[in-house]
Write a protein that holds these residues in place. Sequence first.
Motif, PDB file in Angstrom:
ATOM      1  N   GLU A   1       0.826  -1.196   0.000  1.00  0.00           N
ATOM      2  CA  GLU A   1       0.000   0.000   0.000  1.00  0.00           C
ATOM      3  C   GLU A   1       0.868   1.256   0.000  1.00  0.00           C
ATOM      4  OE1 GLU A   1      -3.618   1.936  -0.253  1.00  0.00           O
ATOM      5  OE2 GLU A   1      -3.146  -0.200  -0.401  1.00  0.00           O
ATOM      6  N   ARG A   2       1.995   1.183   0.676  1.00  0.00           N
ATOM      7  CA  ARG A   2       2.909   2.324   0.706  1.00  0.00           C
ATOM      8  C   ARG A   2       3.492   2.600  -0.678  1.00  0.00           C
ATOM      9  NH1 ARG A   2       6.455   5.437   3.640  1.00  0.00           N
ATOM     10  NH2 ARG A   2       8.533   5.643   2.785  1.00  0.00           N
ATOM     11  N   SER A   3       3.957   1.545  -1.352  1.00  0.00           N
ATOM     12  CA  SER A   3       4.539   1.734  -2.678  1.00  0.00           C
ATOM     13  C   SER A   3       3.485   2.212  -3.668  1.00  0.00           C
ATOM     14  CB  SER A   3       5.196   0.449  -3.183  1.00  0.00           C
ATOM     15  OG  SER A   3       4.298  -0.633  -3.170  1.00  0.00           O
ATOM     16  N   TYR A   4       2.252   1.716  -3.510  1.00  0.00           N
ATOM     17  CA  TYR A   4       1.178   2.182  -4.371  1.00  0.00           C
ATOM     18  C   TYR A   4       0.900   3.658  -4.121  1.00  0.00           C
ATOM     19  CZ  TYR A   4      -3.475   3.306  -5.948  1.00  0.00           C
ATOM     20  OH  TYR A   4      -4.533   3.952  -6.524  1.00  0.00           O
ATOM     21  N   GLY A   5       0.877   4.048  -2.838  1.00  0.00           N
ATOM     22  CA  GLY A   5       0.577   5.430  -2.498  1.00  0.00           C
ATOM     23  C   GLY A   5       1.582   6.416  -3.076  1.00  0.00           C
ATOM     24  N   VAL A   6       2.868   6.094  -2.976  1.00  0.00           N
ATOM     25  CA  VAL A   6       3.914   6.965  -3.522  1.00  0.00           C
ATOM     26  C   VAL A   6       3.767   7.072  -5.032  1.00  0.00           C
ATOM     27  CG1 VAL A   6       6.386   7.252  -3.881  1.00  0.00           C
ATOM     28  CG2 VAL A   6       5.521   6.496  -1.648  1.00  0.00           C
ATOM     29  N   SER A   7       3.548   5.927  -5.678  1.00  0.00           N
ATOM     30  CA  SER A   7       3.396   5.924  -7.134  1.00  0.00           C
ATOM     31  C   SER A   7       2.160   6.698  -7.564  1.00  0.00           C
ATOM     32  CB  SER A   7       3.311   4.488  -7.656  1.00  0.00           C
ATOM     33  OG  SER A   7       4.484   3.770  -7.356  1.00  0.00           O
ATOM     34  N   ALA A   8       1.051   6.512  -6.843  1.00  0.00           N
ATOM     35  CA  ALA A   8      -0.196   7.190  -7.190  1.00  0.00           C
ATOM     36  C   ALA A   8      -0.017   8.705  -7.138  1.00  0.00           C
ATOM     37  CB  ALA A   8      -1.312   6.754  -6.252  1.00  0.00           C
ATOM     38  N   PHE A   9       0.699   9.189  -6.135  1.00  0.00           N
ATOM     39  CA  PHE A   9       0.938  10.626  -5.994  1.00  0.00           C
ATOM     40  C   PHE A   9       1.783  11.150  -7.155  1.00  0.00           C
ATOM     41  CE2 PHE A   9       3.055  14.411  -4.527  1.00  0.00           C
ATOM     42  CZ  PHE A   9       2.129  15.059  -3.718  1.00  0.00           C
ATOM     43  N   ASP A  10       2.895  10.478  -7.422  1.00  0.00           N
ATOM     44  CA  ASP A  10       3.811  10.934  -8.470  1.00  0.00           C
ATOM     45  C   ASP A  10       3.179  10.860  -9.858  1.00  0.00           C
ATOM     46  OD1 ASP A  10       5.741  11.396  -6.574  1.00  0.00           O
ATOM     47  OD2 ASP A  10       6.819   9.522  -6.919  1.00  0.00           O
ATOM     48  N   VAL A  11       2.496   9.758 -10.132  1.00  0.00           N
ATOM     49  CA  VAL A  11       1.895   9.578 -11.459  1.00  0.00           C
ATOM     50  C   VAL A  11       0.753  10.572 -11.667  1.00  0.00           C
ATOM     51  CG1 VAL A  11       0.654   7.975 -12.965  1.00  0.00           C
ATOM     52  CG2 VAL A  11       2.597   7.169 -11.611  1.00  0.00           C
ATOM     53  N   LEU A  12      -0.025  10.842 -10.613  1.00  0.00           N
ATOM     54  CA  LEU A  12      -1.105  11.818 -10.740  1.00  0.00           C
ATOM     55  C   LEU A  12      -0.545  13.197 -11.086  1.00  0.00           C
ATOM     56  CD1 LEU A  12      -3.993  12.753 -10.590  1.00  0.00           C
ATOM     57  CD2 LEU A  12      -3.781  12.876  -8.091  1.00  0.00           C
ATOM     58  N   ALA A  13       0.554  13.583 -10.451  1.00  0.00           N
ATOM     59  CA  ALA A  13       1.172  14.875 -10.766  1.00  0.00           C
ATOM     60  C   ALA A  13       1.564  14.941 -12.236  1.00  0.00           C
ATOM     61  CB  ALA A  13       2.392  15.106  -9.876  1.00  0.00           C
ATOM     62  N   THR A  14       2.095  13.839 -12.756  1.00  0.00           N
ATOM     63  CA  THR A  14       2.489  13.793 -14.167  1.00  0.00           C
ATOM     64  C   THR A  14       1.283  13.927 -15.083  1.00  0.00           C
ATOM     65  OG1 THR A  14       4.406  12.392 -13.684  1.00  0.00           O
ATOM     66  CG2 THR A  14       3.578  12.375 -15.947  1.00  0.00           C
ATOM     67  N   TRP A  15       0.199  13.231 -14.764  1.00  0.00           N
ATOM     68  CA  TRP A  15      -0.997  13.280 -15.599  1.00  0.00           C
ATOM     69  C   TRP A  15      -1.665  14.652 -15.534  1.00  0.00           C
ATOM     70  CZ3 TRP A  15      -2.735  10.334 -19.433  1.00  0.00           C
ATOM     71  CH2 TRP A  15      -2.177   9.060 -19.590  1.00  0.00           C
ATOM     72  N   ILE A  16      -1.616  15.315 -14.396  1.00  0.00           N
ATOM     73  CA  ILE A  16      -2.182  16.665 -14.313  1.00  0.00           C
ATOM     74  C   ILE A  16      -1.375  17.613 -15.189  1.00  0.00           C
ATOM     75  CG2 ILE A  16      -2.629  18.633 -12.801  1.00  0.00           C
ATOM     76  CD1 ILE A  16      -3.319  16.710 -10.586  1.00  0.00           C
ATOM     77  N   ASP A  17      -0.051  17.472 -15.174  1.00  0.00           N
ATOM     78  CA  ASP A  17       0.779  18.276 -16.074  1.00  0.00           C
ATOM     79  C   ASP A  17       0.351  18.055 -17.524  1.00  0.00           C
ATOM     80  OD1 ASP A  17       2.384  19.561 -14.221  1.00  0.00           O
ATOM     81  OD2 ASP A  17       3.923  18.004 -14.229  1.00  0.00           O
ATOM     82  N   ARG A  18       0.106  16.814 -17.874  1.00  0.00           N
ATOM     83  CA  ARG A  18      -0.259  16.489 -19.255  1.00  0.00           C
ATOM     84  C   ARG A  18      -1.615  17.071 -19.642  1.00  0.00           C
ATOM     85  NH1 ARG A  18       1.368  10.037 -19.701  1.00  0.00           N
ATOM     86  NH2 ARG A  18       3.638  10.321 -19.506  1.00  0.00           N
ATOM     87  N   VAL A  19      -2.570  16.961 -18.739  1.00  0.00           N
ATOM     88  CA  VAL A  19      -3.922  17.397 -19.091  1.00  0.00           C
ATOM     89  C   VAL A  19      -4.010  18.922 -19.211  1.00  0.00           C
ATOM     90  CG1 VAL A  19      -4.972  17.716 -16.814  1.00  0.00           C
ATOM     91  CG2 VAL A  19      -6.338  16.754 -18.662  1.00  0.00           C
ATOM     92  N   PHE A  20      -3.060  19.631 -18.584  1.00  0.00           N
ATOM     93  CA  PHE A  20      -3.066  21.090 -18.649  1.00  0.00           C
ATOM     94  C   PHE A  20      -1.975  21.652 -19.554  1.00  0.00           C
ATOM     95  CE2 PHE A  20      -5.120  21.034 -14.250  1.00  0.00           C
ATOM     96  CZ  PHE A  20      -6.376  21.363 -14.744  1.00  0.00           C
ATOM     97  N   GLU A  21      -1.259  20.815 -20.282  1.00  0.00           N
ATOM     98  CA  GLU A  21      -0.110  21.304 -21.033  1.00  0.00           C
ATOM     99  C   GLU A  21      -0.481  22.298 -22.135  1.00  0.00           C
ATOM    100  OE1 GLU A  21       1.911  17.986 -22.635  1.00  0.00           O
ATOM    101  OE2 GLU A  21       0.215  17.224 -23.802  1.00  0.00           O
ATOM    102  N   ASP A  22      -1.711  22.224 -22.647  1.00  0.00           N
ATOM    103  CA  ASP A  22      -2.135  23.168 -23.687  1.00  0.00           C
ATOM    104  C   ASP A  22      -3.208  24.125 -23.170  1.00  0.00           C
ATOM    105  OD1 ASP A  22      -0.460  22.009 -25.662  1.00  0.00           O
ATOM    106  OD2 ASP A  22      -1.928  20.409 -25.973  1.00  0.00           O
ATOM    107  N   GLU A  23      -3.293  24.268 -21.862  1.00  0.00           N
ATOM    108  CA  GLU A  23      -4.310  25.112 -21.245  1.00  0.00           C
ATOM    109  C   GLU A  23      -3.683  26.413 -20.742  1.00  0.00           C
ATOM    110  OE1 GLU A  23      -6.996  27.071 -20.252  1.00  0.00           O
ATOM    111  OE2 GLU A  23      -7.823  25.089 -20.755  1.00  0.00           O
TER     112      GLU A  23
END
Length: 229
Positions: free
Chosen positions: A43-65
């Motif tokens: 659960e710990r490794s999932y939590g760290v990954s979920a946080f980091d990957v979400l930050a990356t996806w938010i960057d992507r979804v706003f890259e042309d905004e």
Amino acid sequence: MAEDRVVWDELLAAGFLHALREAHRDATLAVLGSLSRAAGFTERSYGVSAFDVLATWIDRVFEDEPQVVRDDLNGSPGWRFGPFRDARAGTPLAAQGPRAYRVLLKRHEFGNVRGIRWDRDSPTKQAVARQGYVEDPQLELPLGIGHDTPGVVTLVLAHSATDEPLEMELFLGRPRWNADGGTAWHWVRELDDAIGPDPRRKLVERTMPLWDDREADVPMRLRGETKSA
């Protein structure tokens, strides 16, 4: 009008909330599709990954905004929606019109978003929870909240998910300093299907003509006419 309604309506109309929900869904599926408990991920490794990957996806979804810029706070990933004029270069943002909103990430235990203890969190999240709030005045910590970026309201995007069964939780709200053991939020709302259609994907309705000369003529026979053998 209450602050939560003002903030929510503004971010909803701009598609900002839909973009966050889209990023969270895609990030969660990417993480769950890559990590396996059978392979030893906890659960710990999932939590760290979920946080980091979400930050990356938010960057992507706003890259042309153009209305959204990356705006980290004390090293914590954040995104700002609203006026972007630099207060240090002239008039403070608070005097320039509409407020800007910065969003930081916080992963919470699934099903317990209202049980977060900000007084036990990082210094940055503690400072966010102690922002000045007109309906509940409290001492604000001098850690860059409201000082380096006056006029910017910092909100928290609380995210969580489970893999068996697959469920996701995503909330946006204004944290409340709860060292007293009270509520964790001045206000908090869930980003689920109830937020409605995505305004970023408005479809232009095509006006269909009443007729089209390109269509083949409909076969016609005179009344009483019979087919030849």
